[in-house]
Design a protein around this motif. Structure first.
Motif, mmCIF file in Angstrom:
data_model
loop_
_atom_site.group_PDB
_atom_site.id
_atom_site.type_symbol
_atom_site.label_atom_id
_atom_site.label_comp_id
_atom_site.label_asym_id
_atom_site.label_seq_id
_atom_site.Cartn_x
_atom_site.Cartn_y
_atom_site.Cartn_z
ATOM 1 N N UNK A 7 0.667 -0.914 0.244
ATOM 2 C CA UNK A 7 0.229 -0.080 -0.268
ATOM 3 C C UNK A 7 1.500 1.345 0.268
ATOM 4 N N UNK A 8 0.149 2.418 -0.571
ATOM 5 C CA UNK A 8 1.037 3.308 -0.406
ATOM 6 C C UNK A 8 0.841 4.590 0.302
ATOM 7 N N UNK A 40 9.677 11.850 7.694
ATOM 8 C CA UNK A 40 8.689 11.386 6.613
ATOM 9 C C UNK A 40 9.168 9.887 6.382
ATOM 10 N N UNK A 41 8.013 9.238 5.965
ATOM 11 C CA UNK A 41 8.620 7.920 5.528
ATOM 12 C C UNK A 41 7.380 7.976 4.443
ATOM 13 N N UNK A 42 7.409 7.638 3.616
ATOM 14 C CA UNK A 42 6.445 7.947 2.194
ATOM 15 C C UNK A 42 6.647 6.541 1.340
ATOM 16 N N UNK A 43 5.834 5.785 0.903
ATOM 17 C CA UNK A 43 5.816 4.936 -0.442
ATOM 18 C C UNK A 43 5.134 5.194 -1.698
ATOM 19 N N UNK A 59 9.131 5.844 -6.925
ATOM 20 C CA UNK A 59 9.782 4.986 -6.938
ATOM 21 C C UNK A 59 10.626 4.857 -8.067
ATOM 22 N N UNK A 60 10.394 5.262 -9.080
ATOM 23 C CA UNK A 60 11.483 4.635 -9.921
ATOM 24 C C UNK A 60 12.367 5.958 -10.411
ATOM 25 N N UNK A 99 11.750 -0.266 5.309
ATOM 26 C CA UNK A 99 9.952 -1.172 4.707
ATOM 27 C C UNK A 99 10.680 -1.450 3.308
ATOM 28 N N UNK A 100 9.164 -2.069 2.662
ATOM 29 C CA UNK A 100 9.656 -3.122 1.303
ATOM 30 C C UNK A 100 9.548 -1.784 0.186
ATOM 31 N N UNK A 101 10.314 -1.147 -1.171
ATOM 32 C CA UNK A 101 9.868 -0.152 -1.507
ATOM 33 C C UNK A 101 9.567 1.318 -0.997
#
Length: 524
Positions: free
Chosen positions: A113-114, A140-143, A149-150, A168-170
């Motif tokens: 999840x973003x 800040x934590x962000x996906x 991401x790219x 975490x992941x990505x």
């Protein structure tokens, strides 16, 4: 809403001074009361909110409604705008929490999840109306969406920020720390020293200096007298660096000096000139660029013409009270003969912006329209080495796309109620695509001496053509002063022009809450 001609040019350089913003707002308020030219309820609300959030500079406005009906322990939220506020003779101080939390869902994305999770604090103060200070710090934590991401992987930096750690992941974990001190030396002279971003222009984008890249150390000197506003900006930047986030090395430095002089030619027309030079030394400043009145291009020539210098012109025209037209022209390098020949000489490097705003469009109050076109020739902002290009912390300092593109932007903003705000934004662009064995002038990090295609034949856009669409719809509700609930939908379609494997289509739905900070945007 401006007090005099002297105020017309102030909005070009941002962040806008709180002092002058309040001066313009108080003038608008006084005209409204004196003439009976009634503002809408939304306009009145926005005007009071601006004054309430900059109360240290308010002088001629009744501030009784700035105070809360009920505070917390007679200490916190004594005023509606600030968690903690001290406002006594010759001293003003505020502290506020900063928050932004959102969850998003992206179509055609099988990952986690973003989300965005921002927490922090902001403080500011003013001593004797002369010395001011401010600080803004967040964790800040962000996906973000897949295309964000790219970009993080490509640039080794979070867009708009800098150093980050994997989370975490990505996902990424990064800090945003900004702060400055400003001093009014005389009636017409202001100094500011700090670590933050700047923006020069009247459009959605800036081709001079935008706030897209990471913050940087700066010294700004602003002189305002008669119809002139003259800004000097000196900055310390980070050149392009491989493994910039390794965290175990001291990063090199490069520098930039910029001047912007604007003049109110008439009551409705403001014209400005801009010049900048970016240079790298062995981690020391080139002191000849400290001269605030010399032309930077001439100083650059005296130093041997090894640095990256360019000039620009901008204008802003207010017409019929509801229309504003604006534009920018950047000349990185230009030979008129080569331009007339029309052979696409690589070193004819320039950028053009044209735009307009329509306020209270079609007589609908608080309906504002904006349209803008940006085009940047191949190799603009680049240099023959990888140090003096117009970048900072692996990110462009002007337009997010770099160079070799044409872009059109349309924005609709509507505020039907003081608490409700809606907006729709559409960005479309075409850009030449660089490949592994070619340099068509899009990537401003590549030294422009590397041109496998030779010196001629560079059109706009040049190379395999990528096309992109970025559309967003936003609805925002202000629960309390500076506390917003928001929902948005973002659609981004991108075709690389070099094969379907590089194409990216995204649809993102987001809901979140935001307090005392700007909204995180993915507008590229």
């Amino acid at each position: 809403m401006l007090q005099s001609n002297d105020d017309l040019n102030l909005a070009t350089v941002k962040p806008l001074s709180r002092r002058f913003a309040v001066r313009a707002a108080e003038y608008a308020d006084s005209v409204h009361k004196a003439t009976g030219n009634l503002l809408s309820k939304v306009d009145e609300y926005n005007l009071r909110s601006l004054l309430m959030n900059n109360s240290e500079w308010v002088t001629s406005t009744d501030t009784s409604d700035f105070y809360s009906k009920k505070s917390i322990w007679n200490t916190f939220y004594k005023t509606k705008a600030n968690l903690l506020e001290i406002n006594t003779r010759d001293f003003f101080f505020t502290v506020n929490p900063v928050l932004q939390a959102s969850l998003s869902a992206e179509s055609d994305y099988s990952g986690d999840r973003l989300f965005l999770n921002t927490r922090g604090i902001t403080v500011r103060g003013l001593i004797a109306k002369k010395i001011g200070f401010s600080a803004y710090m967040t964790d800040n934590q962000e996906r973000g969406p897949q295309f964000v991401q790219e970009r993080i992987i490509r640039d080794d930096a979070v867009p708009g920020y800098g150093f980050y750690k994997d989370y975490k992941t990505t996902a990424t974990d990064y800090l945003d720390a900004r702060g400055s001190i400003h001093f009014t030396a005389a009636k017409y002279l202001d100094f500011q020293f700090g670590y933050d971003k700047q923006f020069i222009g009247n459009g959605y984008r800036s081709l001079f200096l935008s706030d897209f890249s990471n913050s940087y150390l700066f010294l700004k000197i602003n002189t305002r007298i008669w119809k002139f506003n003259y800004m000097n900006l000196f900055t310390e930047l980070i050149p392009q660096t491989i493994n910039i986030n390794a965290g175990n090395k001291l990063l090199d430095k490069k520098y930039a000096a910029m001047h912007h002089l604007s003049m109110d030619v008439t009551k409705w027309l403001n014209v400005g000139v801009f010049e900048a030079v970016v240079f790298g030394r062995e981690n020391h400043f080139e002191f000849s660029y400290l001269n605030p009145v010399i032309f930077l291009r001439l100083a650059e020539q005296q130093n041997g013409s090894a640095d990256n210098a360019f000039v620009g012109i901008d204008l802003k025209a207010n017409v019929a009270k509801r229309l504003q037209f604006y534009g920018q022209l950047v000349l990185d390098e230009l030979v008129v003969k080569e331009l007339k020949d029309g052979n696409g000489w690589w070193a004819n490097k320039f950028a053009i912006q044209m735009g307009g705003k329509y306020i209270n469009a079609f007589s609908v109050k608080n309906l504002d329209l904006q349209g803008e076109i940006n085009l940047v020739r191949p190799f603009t902002y680049s240099h023959f080495d990888s140090v003096a290009n117009y970048t900072h912390y692996n990110q462009p300092m002007a337009h997010p796309l770099g160079a070799n593109f044409v872009e059109a932007i349309g924005i609709v903003r509507y505020q039907p109620h003081p608490k409700w705000t809606t907006s729709a934004r559409l960005i479309v662009w075409k850009q030449g695509t660089d490949t592994a064995d070619s340099n068509f002038g899009s990537n401003i990090f590549i030294p422009n001496r590397n041109r496998p295609a030779g010196d001629y034949g560079y059109k706009l856009p040049n190379g395999p053509r990528a096309t992109g669409v970025n559309a967003q719809l936003l609805i925002s509700y202000e629960v309390k002063e500076n506390l917003f609930l928001e929902a948005s939908a973002l659609i981004r379609n991108y075709k690389s022009g070099i094969g379907s494997l590089s194409d990216r289509n995204s649809s993102v739905i987001t809901a979140g809450i935001r307090m005392n900070m700007f909204r995180r945007e993915y507008d590229y």
